[in-house]
Design a protein around this motif. Structure first.
Motif, mmCIF file in Angstrom:
data_model
loop_
_atom_site.group_PDB
_atom_site.id
_atom_site.type_symbol
_atom_site.label_atom_id
_atom_site.label_comp_id
_atom_site.label_asym_id
_atom_site.label_seq_id
_atom_site.Cartn_x
_atom_site.Cartn_y
_atom_site.Cartn_z
ATOM 1 N N PHE A 326 -7.600 0.640 -13.132
ATOM 2 C CA PHE A 326 -8.094 1.889 -12.397
ATOM 3 C C PHE A 326 -7.246 2.936 -11.922
ATOM 4 O O PHE A 326 -7.253 4.131 -12.115
ATOM 5 N N ALA A 327 -6.084 2.593 -11.367
ATOM 6 C CA ALA A 327 -4.912 3.379 -10.779
ATOM 7 C C ALA A 327 -4.459 4.148 -11.924
ATOM 8 O O ALA A 327 -4.109 5.121 -11.820
ATOM 9 N N ALA A 328 -4.006 3.433 -13.072
ATOM 10 C CA ALA A 328 -3.403 4.029 -14.320
ATOM 11 C C ALA A 328 -4.574 4.897 -14.698
ATOM 12 O O ALA A 328 -4.003 6.017 -15.210
ATOM 13 N N LEU A 329 -5.821 4.867 -15.039
ATOM 14 C CA LEU A 329 -6.770 5.643 -15.401
ATOM 15 C C LEU A 329 -6.932 6.758 -14.800
ATOM 16 O O LEU A 329 -7.192 7.625 -15.173
ATOM 17 N N ALA A 330 -6.825 6.430 -13.311
ATOM 18 C CA ALA A 330 -7.135 7.850 -12.535
ATOM 19 C C ALA A 330 -6.241 9.026 -12.488
ATOM 20 O O ALA A 330 -6.539 9.977 -12.419
ATOM 21 N N ILE A 331 -4.903 8.618 -12.862
ATOM 22 C CA ILE A 331 -3.772 9.562 -13.296
ATOM 23 C C ILE A 331 -4.219 10.411 -14.294
ATOM 24 O O ILE A 331 -4.384 11.583 -14.232
ATOM 25 N N GLY A 332 -4.736 9.804 -15.343
ATOM 26 C CA GLY A 332 -5.234 10.540 -16.521
ATOM 27 C C GLY A 332 -6.490 11.431 -16.073
ATOM 28 O O GLY A 332 -6.603 12.428 -16.684
#
Length: 503
Positions: A326-332
């Motif tokens: 989720f952390a990686a997706l949230a940046i996008g």
């Protein structure tokens, strides 16, 4: 005479408040269902919908957007559009049912077959619903749309939780989707004042297909970008890892869809009406982008910073694998939020074909970037997702400005300033705050509180940020009157309605 700016502000206020309710409902359902169902349950349904939901885009065929964007639309044209969407929906339902064995072969498990058959007939219902919902949007009936969305969301969540509680497993998620589609269609029909007649061969709707064809191509490529990662993970790793990825992705999409989809219903009709007034059009674009800059970008930055306590609190410790994804997706998600403005630009000026050309070049590159992360599992795919959407935001905004003849320099300056001054620092401070204490609730509260404190400090010390913040509060909470459009763009009656030609 009610000004278009006031209608836009009122619609934005109604829409935002309804989305706050929907956000609470969806977040609550995510929390409850995560404790009643397993990653396998979510993953097996995600396997099916990642493939079959492409029919939902074909079923629409871009005709809902074409109807909303059209400057003129008479009853006979709308009726023909209704029957076309219903026919396409029926064809999609048949195609989905016949394709069930292929879906089974792709994933190598027979469990997905019955799920395909259970969901296939919903494309007929969605086809019937298309033009009713488009008419509500075209007529700027934001309150009716809000009632429909909230009622359908609440009913579908209640059905899912009830089924999960009695041990239905992944069928609870299937039941949720069935209930949502049925309730949405019924509500739109009841609230819409228009009813279709008999189709008329003498009335041409070719112009709608020309516009809708561009939208369809764009949406199909966009769908591939957003769903091939699910298919790849499902084939490569199975339902368990896909279940983790799908939970992280849905957590990303809750705020994204709760803001972008309804704001499109508000912004697109308004921009379409002022498309011939360059100065007003550019001013409305800057105002519209503020939502993505100050709300979505900041929310995703802070969410990435507190991802570990957030996921643990919502889903429980057994779902800890969701946090890094989720952390990686949230940046996008930051760039997906602020990048919505280019989509509005293309559609409001009727340049769906230009957007399709961009998609044909850019989106395959994004897909390659995402899939390149597959050897590192769901986290690697999520990192590729964010890199792809960052690059696409830059290219799409530049290309949209050229396509519609509007300078995008002010939009780039506004977005970059917000990221550097507001969103990124708020996310970093939230991360540091969450690291200071160990209890999960305290970690989450401290991280969010420190980021909110930073935002309050910046708005107090920076006049431009304070002015923008005040504008957001007044427009979306107090329904402040936005800058008026010229008189020729305003609706002719207090109840917002488009002038309809009748035979």
């Amino acid at each position: 005479m009610v000004g278009l700016g006031k209608i836009a502000a009122r619609g934005a206020g109604i829409t935002l408040m309804s989305q706050v309710i929907r956000f609470a409902l969806q977040l609550g359902s995510l929390t409850v269902l995560a404790r009643l169902l397993s990653p396998h349950d979510f993953g097996v349904v995600a396997m099916v919908t990642a493939i079959t939901n492409v029919m939902e885009i074909v079923r629409d065929f871009g005709l809902s957007s074409a109807a909303v964007q059209a400057k003129r639309l008479n009853d006979a044209e709308r009726t023909n559009l209704f029957w076309v969407n219903t026919g396409i929906g029926t064809a999609c339902a048949v195609a989905a049912a016949l394709g069930a064995p292929l879906v089974v072969r792709i994933y190598g498990t027979s469990v997905v077959g019955p799920i395909v058959l259970a969901l296939a007939w919903l494309f007929i219902v969605s086809g019937i619903n298309t033009q009713f919902r488009a008419e509500l949007s075209r007529s700027l009936r934001f309150k009716a749309l809000a009632v429909t969305d909230i009622a359908a969301q609440a009913g579908s969540i209640a059905a899912a939780i009830s089924l999960a509680a009695v041990g239905a497993g992944y069928w609870a998620i299937v039941g949720q989707q069935i209930t949502l589609v049925l309730l949405t269609c019924i509500s739109n029909i009841v609230l819409c004042n228009w009813r279709p007649g008999r189709p008329r061969r003498s009335v041409s709707i070719r112009r709608f297909f020309r516009f809708g064809g561009g939208v369809l191509g764009t949406q199909l490529i966009g769908y591939a970008t957003n769903n091939l990662d699910n298919v790849a993970i499902g084939v490569h790793s199975g339902s368990g890892p896909l279940g983790l990825y799908s939970r992280a992705y849905q957590l990303l999409m809750v705020p994204l869809t709760q803001v972008n989809d309804p704001m499109t219903r508000v912004v697109l009709p308004v921009l379409s009406r002022v498309q011939d007034d360059g100065e007003t059009y550019a001013r409305y674009l800057r105002k519209a982008q503020l939502l993505g800059c100050y709300v979505l970008a900041s929310v995703f930055a802070v969410a990435a910073g507190v991802s570990v306590p957030l996921v643990t609190l919502l889903f429980g410790p057994q779902w800890s694998g969701v946090a890094p994804i989720f952390a990686a997706l949230a940046i996008g998600g930051i760039f997906r939020g602020i990048g919505q403005i280019s989509y509005w630009m293309y559609l409001s000026r009727g340049r769906a074909g230009a957007q399709l050309k961009l998609y044909l070049i850019a989106r395959p590159v994004m897909i390659v970037i995402m899939i390149a992360g597959l050897p590192w599992g769901p986290v690697g795919v999520a990192v590729g997702h964010s890199i792809g959407f960052f690059l696409y935001w830059i290219v799409s905004l530049w290309a949209a400005g050229r396509a519609v003849g509007t300078s995008t320099r002010p939009l780039f300056v506004q977005a970059i300033r917000t990221l550097l001054v507001i969103s990124v620092p708020a996310g970093a401070i939230a991360y540091l705050g969450a690291m200071l204490v160990s209890p999960v609730p305290a970690s989450l509260v401290l991280g969010v509180a420190l980021s909110v404190g930073y935002l309050a400090l910046v708005s107090r010390l920076s006049p431009p940020e304070r002015a923008n913040l005040h504008f957001m509060i007044e427009v979306f909470l107090r329904r402040r009157r936005m800058p008026e459009a010229t008189a020729q763009h305003a609706p002719a009656a207090p109840e917002p309605a488009v002038v309809v030609e009748r035979d």
